[in-house]
Design a protein around this motif. Structure first.
Motif, PDB file in Angstrom:
ATOM      1  N   ASP A 136      -2.974   4.628  15.705  1.00 55.85           N
ATOM      2  CA  ASP A 136      -3.057   3.572  16.397  1.00 55.85           C
ATOM      3  C   ASP A 136      -3.389   2.317  15.283  1.00 55.85           C
ATOM      4  O   ASP A 136      -2.862   1.160  15.566  1.00 55.85           O
ATOM      5  N   ALA A 137      -4.318   2.703  14.483  1.00 55.12           N
ATOM      6  CA  ALA A 137      -4.878   1.935  13.460  1.00 55.12           C
ATOM      7  C   ALA A 137      -5.348   2.437  12.342  1.00 55.12           C
ATOM      8  O   ALA A 137      -5.410   3.434  12.159  1.00 55.12           O
ATOM      9  N   LEU A 138      -5.219   1.669  11.239  1.00 51.29           N
ATOM     10  CA  LEU A 138      -5.565   2.084   9.833  1.00 51.29           C
ATOM     11  C   LEU A 138      -6.609   1.457   9.142  1.00 51.29           C
ATOM     12  O   LEU A 138      -6.516   0.087   9.163  1.00 51.29           O
ATOM     13  N   VAL A 139      -7.808   2.066   8.587  1.00 49.82           N
ATOM     14  CA  VAL A 139      -8.608   1.306   7.891  1.00 49.82           C
ATOM     15  C   VAL A 139      -8.647   1.747   6.418  1.00 49.82           C
ATOM     16  O   VAL A 139      -8.773   2.898   6.154  1.00 49.82           O
ATOM     17  N   LEU A 140      -8.435   0.863   5.495  1.00 52.02           N
ATOM     18  CA  LEU A 140      -8.505   1.362   4.067  1.00 52.02           C
ATOM     19  C   LEU A 140      -9.673   0.748   3.241  1.00 52.02           C
ATOM     20  O   LEU A 140      -9.869  -0.573   3.209  1.00 52.02           O
ATOM     21  N   THR A 141     -10.529   1.575   2.756  1.00 52.74           N
ATOM     22  CA  THR A 141     -11.706   1.044   1.950  1.00 52.74           C
ATOM     23  C   THR A 141     -11.601   1.480   0.582  1.00 52.74           C
ATOM     24  O   THR A 141     -11.301   2.589   0.398  1.00 52.74           O
ATOM     25  N   SER A 142     -12.108   0.478  -0.104  1.00 47.21           N
ATOM     26  CA  SER A 142     -11.762   0.585  -1.709  1.00 47.21           C
ATOM     27  C   SER A 142     -10.535   1.568  -1.963  1.00 47.21           C
ATOM     28  O   SER A 142     -10.509   2.547  -2.787  1.00 47.21           O
ATOM     29  N   GLY A 143      -9.392   0.960  -1.778  1.00 42.47           N
ATOM     30  CA  GLY A 143      -8.025   1.668  -1.613  1.00 42.47           C
ATOM     31  C   GLY A 143      -7.443   1.299  -2.868  1.00 42.47           C
ATOM     32  O   GLY A 143      -7.349   0.445  -3.473  1.00 42.47           O
ATOM     33  N   PHE A 144      -6.431   2.494  -3.046  1.00 40.22           N
ATOM     34  CA  PHE A 144      -5.287   2.334  -4.028  1.00 40.22           C
ATOM     35  C   PHE A 144      -4.255   1.745  -3.342  1.00 40.22           C
ATOM     36  O   PHE A 144      -3.390   2.381  -2.700  1.00 40.22           O
ATOM     37  N   LEU A 169      -6.874  -2.633   8.438  1.00 36.08           N
ATOM     38  CA  LEU A 169      -8.162  -3.501   8.038  1.00 36.08           C
ATOM     39  C   LEU A 169      -8.379  -2.868   6.353  1.00 36.08           C
ATOM     40  O   LEU A 169      -8.414  -1.789   6.338  1.00 36.08           O
ATOM     41  N   VAL A 170      -8.534  -3.783   5.644  1.00 38.85           N
ATOM     42  CA  VAL A 170      -8.807  -3.413   4.342  1.00 38.85           C
ATOM     43  C   VAL A 170     -10.313  -3.946   4.197  1.00 38.85           C
ATOM     44  O   VAL A 170     -10.564  -5.030   4.482  1.00 38.85           O
ATOM     45  N   ILE A 171     -11.089  -2.856   3.700  1.00 44.26           N
ATOM     46  CA  ILE A 171     -12.411  -3.188   3.444  1.00 44.26           C
ATOM     47  C   ILE A 171     -12.622  -3.010   1.856  1.00 44.26           C
ATOM     48  O   ILE A 171     -12.401  -1.899   1.268  1.00 44.26           O
ATOM     49  N   HIS A 172     -13.194  -4.129   1.247  1.00 39.68           N
ATOM     50  CA  HIS A 172     -13.203  -3.951  -0.291  1.00 39.68           C
ATOM     51  C   HIS A 172     -14.339  -4.566  -0.741  1.00 39.68           C
ATOM     52  O   HIS A 172     -14.628  -5.770  -0.463  1.00 39.68           O
ATOM     53  N   HIS A 173     -15.019  -3.999  -1.651  1.00 41.71           N
ATOM     54  CA  HIS A 173     -16.017  -4.724  -2.418  1.00 41.71           C
ATOM     55  C   HIS A 173     -15.473  -5.917  -3.672  1.00 41.71           C
ATOM     56  O   HIS A 173     -14.782  -5.360  -4.334  1.00 41.71           O
ATOM     57  N   ARG A 174     -16.094  -6.870  -3.505  1.00 43.39           N
ATOM     58  CA  ARG A 174     -15.654  -7.960  -4.470  1.00 43.39           C
ATOM     59  C   ARG A 174     -16.057  -7.511  -5.857  1.00 43.39           C
ATOM     60  O   ARG A 174     -15.075  -8.020  -6.763  1.00 43.39           O
ATOM     61  N   ASN A 175     -16.845  -6.590  -6.007  1.00 41.52           N
ATOM     62  CA  ASN A 175     -17.133  -6.170  -7.384  1.00 41.52           C
ATOM     63  C   ASN A 175     -16.700  -4.839  -7.904  1.00 41.52           C
ATOM     64  O   ASN A 175     -17.466  -4.361  -8.576  1.00 41.52           O
ATOM     65  N   ASP A 176     -15.941  -4.116  -6.965  1.00 39.10           N
ATOM     66  CA  ASP A 176     -15.628  -2.864  -7.368  1.00 39.10           C
ATOM     67  C   ASP A 176     -14.964  -2.689  -8.629  1.00 39.10           C
ATOM     68  O   ASP A 176     -14.089  -3.394  -9.134  1.00 39.10           O
ATOM     69  N   GLY A 177     -15.655  -1.877  -9.510  1.00 38.54           N
ATOM     70  CA  GLY A 177     -15.421  -1.906 -10.855  1.00 38.54           C
ATOM     71  C   GLY A 177     -14.421  -0.449 -11.310  1.00 38.54           C
ATOM     72  O   GLY A 177     -14.171  -0.072 -12.353  1.00 38.54           O
ATOM     73  N   CYS A 178     -13.959   0.138 -10.175  1.00 41.82           N
ATOM     74  CA  CYS A 178     -13.256   1.337 -10.457  1.00 41.82           C
ATOM     75  C   CYS A 178     -11.730   0.915 -10.902  1.00 41.82           C
ATOM     76  O   CYS A 178     -11.209  -0.177 -10.368  1.00 41.82           O
ATOM     77  N   LYS A 179     -11.366   1.517 -12.121  1.00 41.44           N
ATOM     78  CA  LYS A 179      -9.880   1.041 -12.355  1.00 41.44           C
ATOM     79  C   LYS A 179      -8.676   1.271 -11.406  1.00 41.44           C
ATOM     80  O   LYS A 179      -7.833   0.645 -11.912  1.00 41.44           O
ATOM     81  N   GLY A 195       1.730  -9.255   7.706  1.00 46.22           N
ATOM     82  CA  GLY A 195       0.944  -9.571   8.807  1.00 46.22           C
ATOM     83  C   GLY A 195       0.500  -8.712   9.438  1.00 46.22           C
ATOM     84  O   GLY A 195      -0.357  -8.598  10.449  1.00 46.22           O
ATOM     85  N   ARG A 196       0.617  -7.131   8.904  1.00 47.95           N
ATOM     86  CA  ARG A 196       0.038  -6.099   9.705  1.00 47.95           C
ATOM     87  C   ARG A 196      -1.333  -5.773   8.933  1.00 47.95           C
ATOM     88  O   ARG A 196      -2.138  -5.017   9.703  1.00 47.95           O
ATOM     89  N   ALA A 197      -1.639  -6.445   7.879  1.00 43.98           N
ATOM     90  CA  ALA A 197      -3.201  -6.244   7.195  1.00 43.98           C
ATOM     91  C   ALA A 197      -3.985  -7.263   7.157  1.00 43.98           C
ATOM     92  O   ALA A 197      -3.491  -8.453   6.918  1.00 43.98           O
ATOM     93  N   ARG A 198      -5.198  -7.284   7.328  1.00 45.16           N
ATOM     94  CA  ARG A 198      -6.205  -8.276   6.957  1.00 45.16           C
ATOM     95  C   ARG A 198      -7.294  -7.607   6.117  1.00 45.16           C
ATOM     96  O   ARG A 198      -7.507  -6.530   5.933  1.00 45.16           O
ATOM     97  N   VAL A 199      -7.878  -8.487   5.468  1.00 42.43           N
ATOM     98  CA  VAL A 199      -8.911  -7.972   4.600  1.00 42.43           C
ATOM     99  C   VAL A 199     -10.434  -8.372   4.919  1.00 42.43           C
ATOM    100  O   VAL A 199     -10.713  -9.578   5.510  1.00 42.43           O
ATOM    101  N   ALA A 200     -11.612  -7.550   4.960  1.00 36.82           N
ATOM    102  CA  ALA A 200     -12.980  -8.013   4.935  1.00 36.82           C
ATOM    103  C   ALA A 200     -13.648  -7.747   3.605  1.00 36.82           C
ATOM    104  O   ALA A 200     -13.444  -6.698   3.202  1.00 36.82           O
TER     105      ALA A 200
END
Length: 235
Positions: A136-144, A169-179, A195-200
């Motif tokens: 029904d929904a998808l959350v992508l954290t620190s995603g490729f 929902l995309v959850i991402h760290h502003r300073n993620d240093g992974c290449k 329009g299907r995704a938003r970011v936090a």
């Protein structure tokens, strides 16, 4: 007359405590879904379900009785009980899990079913959706997420068309240093999603060791409560 009242009060208090403990009692168990083992945590009356897809190799190596023997430090593995504490039925899948079967399994427990994937787990989530899984929904954290994330194999390239993407929902760290999960990859993905995704965006926490591992910004070190709060509330 006083003693019977006291005993009545005591009995009511004891029963209330017992009922609360029973309602809150949560036990991990090992289940087999589509030929792959997974760990299930099911509250007495779940209000929704989440499927957690760890990063790295994805190999959590479940034991016989709900124990997890691999990837213990992974952000989703270490916070699994926090999702259950919020009233969610939780399934932590192992590498090679059939996502479609996992979604159907959890839907039988309680819909809506949200897939929460982190790091390389976002690739596996995308592969499952490309093969027909329909959470029904998808959350992508620190995603490729996109080519700009740093890898040619990413959610965009794997799924192919945003029409197959559930609410995301995309959850991402502003300073993620992974290449492989550079913050620069987020905006192209959100634009592609039509329009299907938003970011936090998150910031702060601690950054220790390998920038692609769980103790860095990539793994939201020190920010577990914020990640769980965002992911658990998205459905």
């Amino acid at each position: 007359m006083i003693k019977p009242r006291i005993w009545t009060i005591r009995i009511v208090v004891v029963l209330s405590i017992f009922e609360f403990a029973s309602a809150a009692a949560i036990a991990d168990e090992t289940v087999t879904i589509g030929g792959s083992r997974a760990v299930l945590i099911k509250p007495a009356s779940p209000r929704a379900s989440v499927i957690l897809m760890p990063g790295g190799s994805g190999a959590i190596n479940p034991g016989e009785h709900g124990e997890i023997n691999g990837l213990k430090g992974n952000q989703l593995v270490r916070t699994r009980s926090a999702y259950a504490a919020r009233g969610l039925a939780v399934l932590v899948v192992d590498a090679g899990a059939d996502l479609s079967s996992a979604v159907q399994y959890m839907a039988a427990i309680k819909r809506p079913v949200t897939v929460v994937a982190t790091s390389r787990g976002t690739q596996r989530a995308a592969e499952g959706i490309a093969r027909g899984a329909r959470p029904d929904a998808l959350v992508l954290t620190s995603g490729f997420l996109s080519a700009e994330s740093g890898s040619g194999s990413n959610v965009m390239s794997i799924i192919g068309s945003p029409s197959a993407l559930p609410r995301t929902l995309v959850i991402h760290h502003r300073n993620d240093g992974c290449k492989f999960t550079a913050p620069a990859g987020v905006d192209p993905f959100v634009k592609w999603s039509a329009g299907r995704a938003r970011v936090a965006w998150l910031s702060g926490g601690r950054n220790d060791g390998d920038p692609c591992e769980a103790r860095g910004y990539h793994g939201f070190n020190g920010l577990d409560g914020q990640v769980v709060g965002l992911a658990a509330g998205f459905r």
